[in-house]
Write a protein that holds these residues in place. Structure first.
Motif: not given
Length: 406
Positions: A97-118, A190-196
């Motif tokens: 059971x998780x709360x709204x705003x809790x982190x569920x996944x993190x994805x590889x952000x290196x390419x998007x960091x590069x795009x932001x810097x560009x 996005x909300x309080x709930x239970x993960x499957x």
């Protein structure tokens, strides 16, 4: 002479015997005819019949609709990626059971960091060009007044500055877009709930176009119970809703702990569908339950009771007292002399083994609830030792069944 005398004696004896036979058989036939024409008393009319009786009472009886419902979550959200990347971390376990705003996944952000810097570098370059273009416009304004340069050259400088100003705004928008895309690499609840079930493990490549979600998040508190009721109850439901919220009870078969017979959850009616299903003649309604202890589980079938009202002074008798004959329902009423009479009654509804009588009886009268099979109008009765009616004897089927009112 002597011979004549004997003949006469024999004749006299034969005549006397014949008369005697005729007289005796005539009396017997008459007695049989009289016996056949006499009214017959019911079998056992001279004996008392042991029965169990109960007094007609007034008490508070709820009017309810009993049916089968199913538990449904108010929201069940399929969590999907919004950018193409690889799963870097999974911050929860399946079924957590998780709360709204809790982190569920993190994805590889290196390419998007590069795009932001560009995008940020492009902004700095275009801002520098804009400052130079603004300086040119300022100098050309002085020169055009002295006719040192042509008006065309001045207008071209102004256009270049305006174009670079638009380019700077586009760079700012590109930076915002890059930041938004970068934020998608951190997926939160996005909300309080239970993960499957988790469908993407660490290192798996995910895409925004994937059909399968990363995980499904199901809301458990509050939760809905949906059920269908016959359309004939719709006017009563709407009238009762106008007076306030209607309580709904969901009972779970089996139970656990201190309540092995079944757990009950209390909620209130929250939804009535906008139309009746013409194929089934029913209408969909829903009850909302706080479900603080998660007693109700999505997909579960429950026994649902919707209470429309509570009739405070209902005239009640046991269901066992009601009999059904050719002319309808009736009861055996005990008179003051301990004999019984047949009384037609109108039963409005049944609840918890009690029949609510609309007409035919008054409070305080005694009715027979057990032993009716041996009764007839005018029969003398006596109270049976023990005073407990045999289960099922004389009962009339008045259960509500699926979607029935009680």
């Amino acid at each position: 002479m002597r011979r004549f005398f004997w003949v006469l004696l024999v004749a006299a004896l034969i005549g006397g015997g014949g008369y005697y036979w005729y007289a005796t058989h005539k009396d017997g036939a008459g007695s049989k005819t009289a016996s056949a024409e006499a009214p017959k008393a019911p079998a056992g009319a001279g004996r008392t019949v042991p029965v169990v009786t109960q007094t007609v009472a007034t008490q508070a009886v709820p009017e309810q609709i009993v049916t089968i419902g199913s538990v449904q979550p108010i929201a069940a959200i399929a969590i999907k990626p919004r950018v193409d990347s690889a799963v870097e971390t999974v911050a929860f376990t399946e079924g957590q059971e998780v709360k709204a705003g809790d982190t569920l996944f993190t994805l590889d952000s290196r390419s998007l960091d590069a795009q932001l810097r560009q995008a940020q570098a492009n902004l700095e370059r275009d801002r520098a060009n804009l400052e130079k273009a603004k300086g040119d416009v300022k100098r050309y304004a002085e020169l055009v007044r002295t006719s040192a340069i042509s008006r065309t050259t001045y207008d071209a400088a102004v256009a270049t500055a305006d174009a670079l100003e638009g380019t700077v705004k586009a760079d700012l928008a590109a930076i915002e877009a890059a930041k938004v895309s970068l934020s998608f690499t951190r997926i939160t609840a996005p909300m309080d709930g239970r993960t499957g079930t988790v469908n993407a493990k660490v290192g798996a490549m995910v895409r925004a176009a994937d059909a399968n979600p990363l995980v499904t998040l199901t809301q458990l508190r509050p939760i809905n119970v949906s059920f269908n009721v016959p359309e004939k109850h719709l006017p009563a439901i709407r009238a009762a809703m106008a007076s306030g919220s209607l309580p709904v009870t969901a009972s779970i078969a089996g139970g656990h702990g201190q309540n092995p017979g079944g757990d009950k959850a209390e909620g209130k009616l929250s939804f009535v569908d906008s139309q009746v299903d013409q194929q089934t003649g029913t209408i969909l309604v829903k009850g909302e339950f706080p479900n603080a202890d998660t007693r109700l589980w999505p997909g579960q079938f429950v026994d649902t009771v919707l209470t429309l009202r509570v009739e405070q002074n209902a005239l009640t008798i046991p269901d066992l007292a009601v009999q059904t004959g050719q002319k309808g329902r009736f009861v055996y009423v005990v008179k003051a002399d301990e004999t019984v009479e047949v009384r037609p009654v109108t039963v409005e509804r049944s609840h918890g083994g009690l029949s609510v009588v609309a007409s035919g009886l008054t409070a305080g009268e005694r009715v027979v609830v057990d032993g009716q099979s041996r009764l007839f109008p005018g029969a003398k009765i006596t109270e049976k030792a023990g005073g407990k009616p045999a289960a099922g004897q004389g009962a009339v089927a008045q259960g509500s069944g699926a979607g029935g009112a009680t």
